[in-house]
Write a protein that holds these residues in place. Structure first.
Motif, short mmCIF file in Angstrom:
data_model
loop_
_atom_site.label_atom_id
_atom_site.label_comp_id
_atom_site.label_asym_id
_atom_site.label_seq_id
_atom_site.Cartn_x
_atom_site.Cartn_y
_atom_site.Cartn_z
N VAL A 44 0.87 -1.19 0.00
CA VAL A 44 0.00 0.00 0.00
C VAL A 44 0.90 1.24 0.00
N PRO A 45 1.62 1.47 -1.11
CA PRO A 45 2.67 2.48 -1.13
C PRO A 45 2.21 3.92 -0.89
N GLN A 46 0.94 4.21 -1.11
CA GLN A 46 0.47 5.58 -0.90
C GLN A 46 0.25 5.88 0.59
N TRP A 47 0.24 4.85 1.40
CA TRP A 47 0.00 4.98 2.83
C TRP A 47 1.33 5.09 3.57
N GLU B 266 -3.19 -7.25 10.42
CA GLU B 266 -3.52 -7.57 9.03
C GLU B 266 -4.78 -6.83 8.59
N GLN B 267 -5.72 -6.69 9.48
CA GLN B 267 -7.00 -6.04 9.17
C GLN B 267 -6.80 -4.59 8.70
N ASP B 268 -5.84 -3.89 9.28
CA ASP B 268 -5.57 -2.51 8.86
C ASP B 268 -5.10 -2.45 7.42
N PHE B 269 -4.23 -3.35 7.04
CA PHE B 269 -3.70 -3.36 5.68
C PHE B 269 -4.77 -3.81 4.68
N GLN B 270 -5.61 -4.75 5.08
CA GLN B 270 -6.70 -5.17 4.21
C GLN B 270 -7.66 -4.01 3.91
N LEU B 271 -8.04 -3.28 4.97
CA LEU B 271 -8.96 -2.16 4.76
C LEU B 271 -8.28 -1.03 3.99
N ALA B 272 -6.99 -0.81 4.18
CA ALA B 272 -6.26 0.21 3.42
C ALA B 272 -6.34 -0.10 1.93
N GLN B 273 -6.21 -1.36 1.55
CA GLN B 273 -6.29 -1.73 0.15
C GLN B 273 -7.68 -1.47 -0.40
N VAL B 274 -8.70 -1.79 0.38
CA VAL B 274 -10.07 -1.55 -0.06
C VAL B 274 -10.33 -0.06 -0.23
N ILE B 275 -9.94 0.73 0.75
CA ILE B 275 -10.14 2.18 0.69
C ILE B 275 -9.38 2.79 -0.49
N SER B 276 -8.19 2.30 -0.76
CA SER B 276 -7.42 2.80 -1.89
C SER B 276 -8.13 2.57 -3.22
N GLY B 277 -8.95 1.54 -3.28
CA GLY B 277 -9.67 1.22 -4.50
C GLY B 277 -10.97 1.96 -4.70
N LEU B 278 -11.36 2.78 -3.73
CA LEU B 278 -12.64 3.50 -3.85
C LEU B 278 -12.58 4.62 -4.88
#
Length: 91
Positions: free
Chosen positions: A16-19, A79-91
């Motif tokens: 999640v390089p933008q984070w 792990e949950q933080d990184f999973q949600l970061a990926q989802v949010i990045s895709g919005l």
């Protein structure tokens, strides 16, 4: 979920390089054209956050939304933080 150690955090952060990792949190600021764009974005992230049972801390400043993810109950990043970061990045 168990806390991730520093090595795991660095490995996941590369996905999640933008984070940015700051003080046991994943942080990213999204910039929009105006306030309405900011609020639309916040409204879109409600459903996936609610579905995950994981709720980000949000700061809204006109056309910017800063999202901060951490697992408060675990005391840091999971792990949950990184999973949600990926989802949010895709919005």
């Amino acid at each position: 979920m168990p806390l991730l150690d520093d090595g795991e955090i660095q490995k996941k952060a590369s996905q999640v390089p933008q984070w940015s990792v700051k003080d046991r949190s994943l942080v990213r600021t999204f910039v929009f054209e105006n306030f309405i764009g900011s609020i639309d974005f916040v409204n879109r992230l409600v459903e996936p956050a609610e579905a995950a049972g994981h709720h980000p801390d949000l700061t809204i400043s006109y056309n910017k939304v800063t999202v901060s993810l951490t697992s408060h109950d675990a005391g840091g990043l999971t792990e949950q933080d990184f999973q949600l970061a990926q989802v949010i990045s895709g919005l």
